[in-house]
Design a protein around this motif. Structure first.
Motif, PDB file in Angstrom:
ATOM      1  N   ALA A  32       0.724  -1.253  -0.054  1.00  0.00           N
ATOM      2  CA  ALA A  32      -0.026   0.019   0.125  1.00  0.00           C
ATOM      3  C   ALA A  32       0.832   1.356  -0.032  1.00  0.00           C
ATOM      4  O   ALA A  32       0.401   2.431   0.143  1.00  0.00           O
ATOM      5  N   TRP A  33       2.197   1.065   0.119  1.00  0.00           N
ATOM      6  CA  TRP A  33       3.048   2.387  -0.115  1.00  0.00           C
ATOM      7  C   TRP A  33       2.561   3.555  -1.137  1.00  0.00           C
ATOM      8  O   TRP A  33       2.385   4.497  -0.563  1.00  0.00           O
ATOM      9  N   PRO A  34       2.345   3.096  -2.297  1.00  0.00           N
ATOM     10  CA  PRO A  34       1.869   4.321  -3.191  1.00  0.00           C
ATOM     11  C   PRO A  34       0.856   4.961  -2.905  1.00  0.00           C
ATOM     12  O   PRO A  34       0.459   6.136  -2.789  1.00  0.00           O
ATOM     13  N   ASP A  35      -0.274   4.069  -2.036  1.00  0.00           N
ATOM     14  CA  ASP A  35      -1.576   4.663  -1.745  1.00  0.00           C
ATOM     15  C   ASP A  35      -1.482   5.661  -0.506  1.00  0.00           C
ATOM     16  O   ASP A  35      -2.072   6.578  -0.237  1.00  0.00           O
ATOM     17  N   ILE A  36      -0.260   5.172   0.410  1.00  0.00           N
ATOM     18  CA  ILE A  36      -0.224   5.779   1.623  1.00  0.00           C
ATOM     19  C   ILE A  36       0.569   7.218   1.378  1.00  0.00           C
ATOM     20  O   ILE A  36       0.251   8.159   1.946  1.00  0.00           O
ATOM     21  N   VAL A  37       1.594   7.094   0.671  1.00  0.00           N
ATOM     22  CA  VAL A  37       2.417   8.476   0.358  1.00  0.00           C
ATOM     23  C   VAL A  37       2.175   9.111  -0.809  1.00  0.00           C
ATOM     24  O   VAL A  37       2.644  10.021  -0.950  1.00  0.00           O
ATOM     25  N   GLY A  38       1.524   8.524  -1.690  1.00  0.00           N
ATOM     26  CA  GLY A  38       1.121   9.163  -2.811  1.00  0.00           C
ATOM     27  C   GLY A  38       2.544   8.498  -4.004  1.00  0.00           C
ATOM     28  O   GLY A  38       3.333   8.194  -3.655  1.00  0.00           O
ATOM     29  N   ALA A  39       1.940   8.775  -5.159  1.00  0.00           N
ATOM     30  CA  ALA A  39       2.764   8.018  -6.443  1.00  0.00           C
ATOM     31  C   ALA A  39       4.187   8.861  -6.620  1.00  0.00           C
ATOM     32  O   ALA A  39       5.119   8.284  -6.923  1.00  0.00           O
ATOM     33  N   ARG A  40       4.120  10.094  -6.237  1.00  0.00           N
ATOM     34  CA  ARG A  40       5.293  10.826  -6.351  1.00  0.00           C
ATOM     35  C   ARG A  40       6.213  10.349  -5.341  1.00  0.00           C
ATOM     36  O   ARG A  40       7.592  10.159  -5.671  1.00  0.00           O
ATOM     37  N   LEU A  41       5.762  10.413  -4.083  1.00  0.00           N
ATOM     38  CA  LEU A  41       6.603   9.907  -3.085  1.00  0.00           C
ATOM     39  C   LEU A  41       7.134   8.590  -3.288  1.00  0.00           C
ATOM     40  O   LEU A  41       8.493   8.038  -2.966  1.00  0.00           O
ATOM     41  N   ALA A  42       6.291   7.699  -3.538  1.00  0.00           N
ATOM     42  CA  ALA A  42       6.607   6.060  -3.790  1.00  0.00           C
ATOM     43  C   ALA A  42       7.585   5.900  -4.755  1.00  0.00           C
ATOM     44  O   ALA A  42       8.517   4.765  -4.903  1.00  0.00           O
ATOM     45  N   GLY A  43       7.468   6.772  -5.928  1.00  0.00           N
ATOM     46  CA  GLY A  43       8.516   6.641  -6.813  1.00  0.00           C
ATOM     47  C   GLY A  43       9.938   7.069  -6.510  1.00  0.00           C
ATOM     48  O   GLY A  43      11.132   6.578  -7.250  1.00  0.00           O
ATOM     49  N   ALA A  44      10.162   7.686  -5.390  1.00  0.00           N
ATOM     50  CA  ALA A  44      11.506   8.102  -5.215  1.00  0.00           C
ATOM     51  C   ALA A  44      12.065   7.354  -3.554  1.00  0.00           C
ATOM     52  O   ALA A  44      13.186   7.614  -3.157  1.00  0.00           O
ATOM     53  N   CYS A  45      11.173   6.648  -3.058  1.00  0.00           N
ATOM     54  CA  CYS A  45      11.418   6.177  -1.795  1.00  0.00           C
ATOM     55  C   CYS A  45      10.665   4.871  -1.604  1.00  0.00           C
ATOM     56  O   CYS A  45       9.565   4.631  -1.950  1.00  0.00           O
ATOM     57  N   GLN A  46      11.128   4.076  -0.859  1.00  0.00           N
ATOM     58  CA  GLN A  46      10.511   2.673  -0.219  1.00  0.00           C
ATOM     59  C   GLN A  46      10.821   2.347   1.187  1.00  0.00           C
ATOM     60  O   GLN A  46      12.010   2.520   1.654  1.00  0.00           O
ATOM     61  N   PRO A  47       9.643   1.867   1.908  1.00  0.00           N
ATOM     62  CA  PRO A  47      10.026   1.469   3.188  1.00  0.00           C
ATOM     63  C   PRO A  47      11.013   0.335   3.329  1.00  0.00           C
ATOM     64  O   PRO A  47      10.954  -0.620   2.395  1.00  0.00           O
ATOM     65  N   VAL A  48      12.017   0.220   4.210  1.00  0.00           N
ATOM     66  CA  VAL A  48      12.834  -0.999   4.314  1.00  0.00           C
ATOM     67  C   VAL A  48      12.593  -1.801   5.577  1.00  0.00           C
ATOM     68  O   VAL A  48      12.545  -2.977   5.409  1.00  0.00           O
ATOM     69  N   LYS A  49      12.461  -1.139   6.514  1.00  0.00           N
ATOM     70  CA  LYS A  49      12.172  -1.881   7.977  1.00  0.00           C
ATOM     71  C   LYS A  49      11.572  -0.972   8.889  1.00  0.00           C
ATOM     72  O   LYS A  49      11.708   0.388   8.774  1.00  0.00           O
ATOM     73  N   LEU A  50      11.181  -1.480   9.856  1.00  0.00           N
ATOM     74  CA  LEU A  50      10.392  -0.886  10.885  1.00  0.00           C
ATOM     75  C   LEU A  50      11.185  -1.399  12.245  1.00  0.00           C
ATOM     76  O   LEU A  50      11.319  -2.323  12.744  1.00  0.00           O
ATOM     77  N   GLU A  51      11.998  -0.237  13.033  1.00  0.00           N
ATOM     78  CA  GLU A  51      12.778  -0.663  14.021  1.00  0.00           C
ATOM     79  C   GLU A  51      12.078  -0.083  15.237  1.00  0.00           C
ATOM     80  O   GLU A  51      11.547   1.049  15.381  1.00  0.00           O
ATOM     81  N   TRP A  52      11.625  -0.903  16.127  1.00  0.00           N
ATOM     82  CA  TRP A  52      10.890  -0.742  17.600  1.00  0.00           C
ATOM     83  C   TRP A  52      11.927  -0.619  18.511  1.00  0.00           C
ATOM     84  O   TRP A  52      13.037  -1.064  18.500  1.00  0.00           O
ATOM     85  N   PRO A  53      11.494   0.231  19.646  1.00  0.00           N
ATOM     86  CA  PRO A  53      12.467   0.631  20.758  1.00  0.00           C
ATOM     87  C   PRO A  53      12.783  -0.625  21.395  1.00  0.00           C
ATOM     88  O   PRO A  53      11.998  -1.770  21.596  1.00  0.00           O
ATOM     89  N   ARG A  54      14.031  -0.712  21.901  1.00  0.00           N
ATOM     90  CA  ARG A  54      14.470  -1.826  22.421  1.00  0.00           C
ATOM     91  C   ARG A  54      13.760  -2.066  23.747  1.00  0.00           C
ATOM     92  O   ARG A  54      13.426  -3.416  24.146  1.00  0.00           O
ATOM     93  N   ARG A  55      13.380  -1.405  24.407  1.00  0.00           N
ATOM     94  CA  ARG A  55      12.468  -1.675  25.823  1.00  0.00           C
ATOM     95  C   ARG A  55      11.062  -1.443  25.225  1.00  0.00           C
ATOM     96  O   ARG A  55      10.658  -0.183  24.832  1.00  0.00           O
TER      97      ARG A  55
END
Length: 160
Positions: A32-55
Motif C-alpha cells: 500500500a506504499w503508493p496509496d499511503i504516501v502518493g505516487a510521487r513519493l513512492a517513486g523516489a522512496c521505499q520502506p525498508v524496515k520498522l525498528e521498534w524501541p529496545r524497551r
C-alpha cells in the motif's frame, strides 16, 4: 471439501516471517506504499524496515512506543523527503489508525523496481479475427474469454 483460499492469504503465510524479521507486522505497508504516501513519493522512496524501541514501553492505551521507519531513498530526493517526513509519518499513522511511527530514518540507495513491460505492438485486425474465430466454438464463456485473452497475447508477441 477444503475451502479455497485467496492467494493473498497464502502469500502472507510465505513471506510473513521475512517481513517480521524487518519489523513489519505484515506486508501491507509495502503493498500500500503508493496509496499511503502518493505516487510521487513512492517513486523516489521505499520502506525498508520498522525498528521498534529496545524497551517495550506502552502508553496509557496499551500500545507500544512509536517506532522508526527506515526508508530507502534515491540520492538528491533525500533532502526533500527530510522536509516531507512529518507528512509521511502522519500518513502512515493514519493508514494504521494509531501512532506506530515516531520518526523516519533515511538510507540513500537505489530503489528496487520491478521491470517494466515493453510497450505492446498494435494488433493486426485480421489476426484478431483469427483468434476470435478459433475460440468462437467454445461454449463455456469463462473458458472462451480466457483463451481469447491468451490468443491475443500470443498474436501480439508475434509468436507463430
Amino acid at each position: 471439501m477444503a475451502r479455497v483460499k485467496p492467494l493473498s492469504e497464502l502469500i502472507e503465510d510465505c513471506i510473513g516471517p521475512a517481513f517480521a524479521a524487518q519489523g513489519f507486522a505484515s506486508s501491507d505497508i509495502l503493498a500500500a506504499w503508493p496509496d499511503i504516501v502518493g505516487a510521487r513519493l513512492a517513486g523516489a522512496c521505499q520502506p525498508v524496515k520498522l525498528e521498534w524501541p529496545r524497551r517495550a514501553r506502552r502508553d496509557a492505551e496499551g500500545r507500544p512506543e512509536p517506532g522508526t521507519l527506515v526508508i530507502r531513498v534515491e540520492g538528491a530526493f533525500a533532502l526533500e523527503l527530510q522536509h516531507l517526513a512529518p507528512i509521511v509519518i502522519q500518513r502512515v499513522n493514519a493508514h494504521y489508525g494509531w501512532a506506530c511511527i515516531g520518526k523516519i530514518a533515511m538510507r540513500q540507495d537505489r530503489l528496487h523496481r520491478a521491470a517494466r513491460r515493453p510497450a505492446q505492438r498494435p494488433l493486426d485486425p485480421a489476426r484478431r479475427g483469427e483468434v476470435a474465430l478459433a475460440v468462437s466454438r467454445i461454449e463455456e464463456e469463462p473458458l472462451r474469454e480466457a483463451l481469447d485473452r491468451l490468443g491475443i497475447a500470443v498474436v501480439a508477441t508475434g509468436a507463430p
